[in-house]
Design a protein around this motif. Structure first.
Motif, PDB file in Angstrom:
ATOM      1  N   GLN A 117       0.827  -1.207   0.000  1.00 51.54           N
ATOM      2  CA  GLN A 117       0.000   0.000   0.000  1.00 51.54           C
ATOM      3  C   GLN A 117       0.856   1.250   0.000  1.00 51.54           C
ATOM      4  O   GLN A 117       0.369   2.348   0.260  1.00 51.54           O
ATOM      5  N   TYR A 175       1.862   1.093  -7.248  1.00 47.85           N
ATOM      6  CA  TYR A 175       0.599   1.536  -6.681  1.00 47.85           C
ATOM      7  C   TYR A 175       0.716   2.988  -6.222  1.00 47.85           C
ATOM      8  O   TYR A 175      -0.149   3.805  -6.507  1.00 47.85           O
ATOM      9  N   ASP A 215      -1.545   5.926  -7.543  1.00 42.92           N
ATOM     10  CA  ASP A 215      -2.383   6.600  -6.549  1.00 42.92           C
ATOM     11  C   ASP A 215      -2.067   8.092  -6.508  1.00 42.92           C
ATOM     12  O   ASP A 215      -2.963   8.937  -6.488  1.00 42.92           O
ATOM     13  N   THR A 252      -9.549   0.355  -6.118  1.00 47.59           N
ATOM     14  CA  THR A 252     -10.475  -0.151  -5.104  1.00 47.59           C
ATOM     15  C   THR A 252     -10.461  -1.674  -5.103  1.00 47.59           C
ATOM     16  O   THR A 252     -10.446  -2.302  -4.051  1.00 47.59           O
ATOM     17  N   TYR A 267      -7.493  -2.633  -3.294  1.00 48.32           N
ATOM     18  CA  TYR A 267      -7.672  -2.519  -1.847  1.00 48.32           C
ATOM     19  C   TYR A 267      -8.400  -3.740  -1.302  1.00 48.32           C
ATOM     20  O   TYR A 267      -8.084  -4.268  -0.247  1.00 48.32           O
TER      21      TYR A 267
END
Lengths: 856, 69
Positions: A178, A224, A228, A256, A259
Motif C-alpha cells: 500500500q 501503486y 495513486d 479499489t 484494496y
C-alpha cells in the motif's frame, strides 16, 4: 452481570439436555452451570465481526470444503436469505456465528477457514527419518516431530541470528503493497530512487532470498503509490481533460479492487502467535494461511495490471485527450490476452467522453470540448464569428431587394472574412489527437460532417433541420469503442446525410446554381445581347478619361442595358446583385481601362463564390470585355470598309487598291477576334460549365468538394482564357501578346478612321473641283490638302499596323503551338487555319533565301 | 390482537425451523430444543462464540461422564 439470574435456568436446561447424567445429580449440575457461567463471562470470542455477509461467506466456504459439489452451500444461501426475511430475531448474525463456531469446532481435520484452498500444500506429516546431527545437538523434547526447516530455524535462534519471523515480514510487505513503510522494511524516500531499505536489526536477520522476494513484491507497492499519486493529483487539480478524468476514474476503480485484495490478504494473515511455534494451530496456520510466497502468487496478476496502469499514468502526463486514447490503444495490439483485455476495458471507459463529444459533433455539429481533447479544434479567433444572414430573419431573400449593399470599402476588415474563411479555418484537424481506431479517412469525414452541420446551422441558419436530425439519430444507439463497425457505419451515414443536406441547402435554398450561371452570363458575357447593348450604350463615354466617368451614370446605363436585353427576364434577386463600377484609376487611363461589372454575393454563398474567386471573375471580365470592345470596333470599321468606302459616296477609284488591302487586313483581324471569342465561349466556358453542372447535379461530397469543383472550374477558365502557361515567370507572355494585338487593332482602327476621313474630304474636294469646273462656286479652295502630299502620310500607319498585326499573330501562333495546354494549342491551330501564317512564314523565308541566293 | 400474536408465533416457528435446518447443514448435532434455548440466550445478549464453547464443554463433560460410567 445483570442477566445472570435469567441465564441460569437457560443454562440449566442446556446442561440437562446435553449431560443427561446431571439430571439426577444436583452437585454435578451446579458445578457444570457454574463452569458454564465462567466460560460465558470469560473473554472468548470478543472479536466477532458484525458483518453478516462475511460470515455467510466463510460458512459457505466451509460448506464447500466438506461437500465440494456446492449443493449444501446453495442450500445455505437459500436458508440465509429466508432467515433475513424474518423479523423475529434481532441478532441473526450472532445466531449464525454460533452455529458456525459450533460447526467449525466439529470439523477437526480442516477446521480452519482456508481462503486459499488451492495453495494448501500437503501437510508435512511425514516424520523426519533419522535424527541428524543438528537434531541431536538441539534440546528439543520431541525431535522426531520437527521438520528440518524447524530444526534449522531453531538452530539459528540458538546461534543468535534468528530469521525475522515471517508474519512480521508479511505484515510489513502488506504495508509496502500500500506504499507505506513497514517496521522492518522501509521505503526510502531519499534521492527519489525509491529504494527499499531493510532496517538493520541486530536481533534478527532477513535472508537474501526473502529480501529478493520482498523486492519483487514491493514493486507493486511502488507502482501503486505512483498510480495513486497520479489519481490524487488529478483529482485535486483543475483543468483536467475529460478523458483524463475518466482514466482517473477507471484507475480508481481498479485501485479499489486492489484494496479489496489487500484487505482479503490481510485477513488471511496468520494470527500473531507470541507463544512461539510448535503448537498445532501454528502448524495449521502455516499450511493454510498467507506466506510471502503465496502473497507473491496472489499479487502476480496485479503486478502486471499495476504496470499497465503505471504506463498509462506516465503517458497521461505527456499526452492529452485523443493522444492519450491513442497511447492506450497502442497497447491493445498485444498477444497477451490479459493485457489485451485490460486495455480494452480501459479504453472502453476512457474513450467514453471522446465518444460523447464525437456524438455531439457528428449529429449536431456542436463542438463541446472544454479541454481541447477532441481531434477537431476550433480556432479561437473565429469562434465568435457567426455572421447573421440578414434574410434569414425575414426568411425571404427578395425582401432585401430594396436594401442597399454595403460597399466593400466600408466593410470592417473583420467582417470581411467570408464564409470560406469560416469554413476552412474555424475548425482544424488535429492529427495527433485522432484516435487510431478511427483512422484518418474517417477522421476527415467526421470533421467534414461536423463542419457541414455546423455550417448549416450557423451560416445557413437551418438549425431546425439539424435539431430534427439529431433527435432521429439519438434512437440509433450510442457510439462505443467496442463497436467500431457500427461507428463507421454511423459516420458514413451521418456524412452522406449532412453533405446531401448541405448541397440541398446551397442549391435549393440559396440558389447557388442561379448565381453561378449569372456569373457566367454577366461576368463572362454569356448573354451576348446584354453585352452588345451595354457596349453600345457605354462605348462613347468609356472612350473618355476615367475621371470624367460617374458611377451613377454607369449604373443607369447598366440598368438600360438590362431592360433592353433578354437579361430582364432573369430573377430580380440576380439582377439586383449586378453592379457597375470603376476600378481605381490613375492619371491618363480611359473608361475602357477601369470599367468593370460586379456581381455581389452574400453569405453563405460567398463560401463557394469567395472574394478570391471574385477577383478571378473580374479578371476574366476584363479580358472578355476588351475582346468585346475590339469586336465592336472591328464591326464598326468593317461597316466603313465594306459599305461606305465601296462606292456609295466615296468615288475615288485611284484609292480602291488601298481600300482593298485594308479589307484584307481587316478580314484577318476579324478572323482573329472571332476565333478568340469562339474559343473562349465555346471551348472553354461552356465545356467547363458542363463539368461543373454535372458535379453539382451529382451531389456528392461535402462543401469542400463543392468548393474544389468551383475552384477547378474557375482556375480552368482563368488558365485557358488568359492563355496562361505554367512556366514560372512567363505565365502571361502569351496573354501580353494578345493584349498587344488588341492595341494594334485599335491603332489600326484609328489609322483607318483617319484615312476614311481623309477620303471623305478628298471626295468632297473633288466634287467641289468638278462643281468649280462647271462654274459653281463652292467656297474657298483648300490648297494644302493635296492628295499626293497626304496620301503616304495616311497610308503609312495603316500599312504599318497591318503588317505589325500580321507579324504579331504569327509569333502568337508560334507561341501557341508550343503551349503546354492542349486547348490553347488548338486555338493556335484555328488561328492558323489552313496554315495561313505558316505559309506566309515559309514564303518569307523562301524570299529571303532567294534574296541571299541572287547576289551570289 | 390475537391474530398478530399468532402471526408472531408462526414466524418465530419459521425462523427456528430455518435455523434448525442450518444447524443440520452445518452438522452441529443440536436438537431443536437445545437450539431454541441457545437462540433465546443469544437474543438476550450472550456472546455466541462463548456459548459455542459452553456447548462443547458440556459435550466433552458428558463424554467423560459416559466414559467413566
Amino acid at each position: 452481570m445483570s442477566s445472570s439470574t435469567s441465564l441460569i435456568p437457560a443454562l440449566e436446561s442446556l446442561v440437562y439436555s446435553l449431560v443427561p447424567a446431571s439430571r439426577n445429580d444436583e452437585p454435578l449440575k451446579n458445578e457444570l452451570v457454574a463452569h458454564c457461567q465462567e466460560i460465558l463471562t470469560s473473554r472468548i470470542g470478543q472479536s466477532h465481526e458484525p458483518d453478516i455477509g462475511h460470515l455467510a461467506d466463510s460458512v459457505k466456504r466451509q460448506l464447500l470444503q466438506s461437500t465440494p459439489s456446492g449443493t449444501t452451500a446453495l442450500k445455505f444461501t437459500n436458508l440465509l436469505s429466508r432467515l433475513l426475511d424474518q423479523h423475529v430475531l434481532s441478532k441473526k448474525h450472532a445466531s449464525i456465528q454460533f452455529l458456525q463456531s459450533l460447526a467449525s469446532s466439529r470439523l477437526l481435520s480442516s477446521s480452519s477457514v482456508p481462503f486459499l484452498p488451492s495453495l494448501a500444500p500437503p501437510p508435512p506429516t511425514r516424520p523426519s527419518p533419522s535424527p541428524s546431527s543438528l537434531e541431536q545437538s538441539s534440546t528439543l523434547l520431541q525431535p522426531s516431530r520437527k521438520s528440518k526447516a524447524e530444526q534449522l530455524s531453531e538452530y539459528r535462534e540458538q546461534s543468535g541470528r534468528p530469521h525475522l519471523p515471517e508474519y512480521l515480514l508479511l505484515r510489513d510487505t502488506l504495508y509496502l503493497l500500500q506504499g507505506i513503510s513497514g517496521k522492518y522494511i522501509r521505503l526510502s524516500s531519499q534521492n527519489d530512487s525509491n529504494q527499499l531499505e531493510f532496517v538493520d536489526n541486530t536481533k534478527y536477520i532477513i535472508s537474501a532470498p526473502t529480501k529478493a522476494l520482498i523486492h519483487r513484491l514491493s514493486e507493486v507497492g511502488y507502482l501503486y503509490s505512483r498510480v495513486d499519486a497520479f489519481v490524487r493529483e488529478r483529482e485535486g487539480s483543475s483543468g483536467v481533460g475529460m478523458i483524463e478524468q475518466s482514466l482517473c476514474h477507471h484507475l480508481q476503480t481498479k485501485l479499489t479492487e486492489y484494496y479489496r485484495l489487500i484487505a482479503v490478504l490481510e485477513s488471511q494473515m496468520p494470527s500473531v502467535n507470541v507463544s512461539g511455534g510448535g503448537s498445532a494451530t501454528d502448524l495449521r496456520d502455516r499450511e493454510t494461511s498467507l506466506t510471502l510466497r503465496r502473497l507473491d502468487v496472489w499479487i502476480n496478476e496485479w503486478r502486471l495490471r499495476m504496470r499497465m496502469m503505471s504506463v498509462c499514468v506516465e503517458g497521461a502526463r505527456e499526452s492529452q485527450g485523443g493522444a492519450l486514447v491513442n497511447l492506450i490503444h497502442s497497447y491493445t495490439d498485444n498477444g497477451d490476452p490479459f493485457i489485451r483485455k485490460f486495455t480494452d476495458q480501459l479504453l472502453e471507459e476512457v474513450s467514453k467522453p471522446f465518444f460523447s463529444t464525437l456524438h455531439k459533433w457528428l449529429f449536431s455539429g456542436e463542438l463541446y470540448d472544454p479541454f481541447n481533447e477532441f481531434f477537431v479544434a476550433m480556432d479561437p479567433g473565429l469562434a465568435h464569428v457567426q455572421y447573421m444572414h440578414p434574410s434569414s430573419l425575414t426568411g425571404n431573400i427578395n425582401q432585401l431587394a430594396g436594401d442597399s449593399f454595403v460597399s466593400p470599402d466600408q466593410d470592417d476588415p473583420r467582417d470581411r472574412r467570408g464564409g470560406l474563411t469560416i469554413w476552412q479555418a474555424k475548425y482544424k484537424f488535429e492529427q495527433n489527437m485522432l484516435p487510431m481506431f478511427v483512422g484518418e479517412a474517417f477522421g476527415r469525414k467526421i470533421l467534414s460532417t461536423g463542419k457541414s452541420l455546423n455550417f448549416i446551422r450557423y451560416s445557413c441558419h437551418d438549425s431546425d433541420w439539424v435539431v430534427t436530425r439529431e433527435k432521429m439519430s439519438n434512437t440509433g444507439g450510442s457510439l462505443k469503442y467496442s463497436d467500431i463497425a457500427g461507428l463507421e457505419r454511423s459516420i458514413d451515414a451521418a456524412y452522406s446525410t449532412a453533405s446531401q443536406r448541405l448541397f440541398d441547402v446551397f442549391i435549393e435554398k440559396f440558389r447557388l446554381l442561379n448565381h453561378l450561371s449569372a456569373l457566367k452570363n454577366y461576368m463572362m458575357l454569356g448573354h451576348g445581347d446584354f453585352a452588345d447593348q451595354l457596349i453600345n450604350a457605354l462605348g462613347p463615354s468609356l472612350s473618355r478619361p476615367a475621371n470624367t466617368l460617374y458611377r451613377h451614370n454607369l449604373t443607369a446605363t447598366l440598368e438600360t442595358a438590362i431592360r433592353s436585353s433578354n437579361a430582364q427576364n432573369d430573377p430580380p434577386d440576380v439582377l439586383r446583385r449586378l453592379d457597375a463600377r470603376m476600378l481605381e484609376y490613375s492619371h491618363g487611363e480611359i473608361g475602357w481601362d477601369v470599367f468593370t461589372l460586379e456581381y455581389k454575393v452574400d453569405p453563405p454563398i460567398d463560401t463557394v463564390i469567395h472574394p478570391d474567386a471574385m477577383v478571378k471573375y473580374l479578371k476574366l471580365f476584363n479580358h472578355l470585355w476588351q475582346m468585346k470592345r475590339i469586336e465592336g470596333a472591328l464591326s464598326r470599321g468593317w461597316m466603313r470598309v465594306a459599305g461606305g468606302a465601296r462606292s456609295t459616296f466615296l468615288r475615288l477609284p485611284d484609292l480602291e487598291p488601298s481600300w482593298h488591302k485594308m479589307r484584307i487586313i481587316m478580314a484577318e483581324m476579324i478572323h482573329f477576334v472571332k476565333q478568340l471569342q469562339a474559343y473562349c465561349q465555346l471551348e472553354v466556358i461552356e465545356c467547363s460549365w458542363k463539368v461543373l453542372v454535372e458535379f453539382l447535379n451529382k451531389r456528392e461530397g461535402d462543401l469542400d468538394a463543392m468548393n474544389d469543383a468551383h475552384r477547378t472550374y474557375l482556375d480552368r477558365l482563368v488558365k485557358k482564357i488568359l492563355l496562361l502557361s505554367p512556366k514560372a515567370g512567363r505565365e502571361e507572355n502569351v496573354m501580353n501578346q494578345v493584349k498587344d494585338l488588341f492595341v494594334t487593332i485599335l491603332q489600326f482602327q484609328d489609322a483607318m478612321e483617319n484615312f476614311y476621313n481623309f477620303c471623305l474630304t478628298e471626295s468632297t474636294r473633288r466634287d467641289q473641283r468638278l462643281d468649280f469646273d462647271r462654274g459653281l462656286y463652292t467656297g474657298p479652295q483648300d490648297p494644302n490638302s493635296s492628295l499626293e502630299e497626304n496620301l503616304p502620310r495616311l497610308l503609312q500607319p495603316v500599312d504599318d499596323y497591318g503588317s505589325q498585326f500580321s507579324e504579331k499573330v504569327q509569333t502568337l501562333v508560334a507561341a501557341l503551338q508550343t503551349h503546354p495546354d492542349l486547348d490553347c494549342r488548338f486555338l493556335g491551330v484555328r488561328l492558323n487555319f489552313s496554315e495561313y501564317y505558316r505559309g506566309k512564314q515559309q514564303k518569307e523565308k523562301e524570299k529571303e533565301r532567294a534574296e541571299t541566293a541572287t547576289p551570289k | 390482537m390475537p391474530s398478530q400474536e399468532s402471526d408472531r408465533i408462526a414466524s418465530a416457528q419459521q425462523t427456528l425451523d430455518i435455523l434448525y435446518e442450518m444447524s443440520q447443514l452445518l452438522n452441529t448435532h443440536l436438537d431443536k430444543e437445545t437450539l431454541t434455548t441457545c437462540v433465546r440466550m443469544i437474543e438476550s445478549g450472550i456472546n455466541p462464540e462463548a456459548l459455542a464453547a459452553v456447548i462443547q464443554e458440556l459435550r466433552r463433560e458428558n463424554a467423560a461422564l459416559v466414559g467413566r460410567a
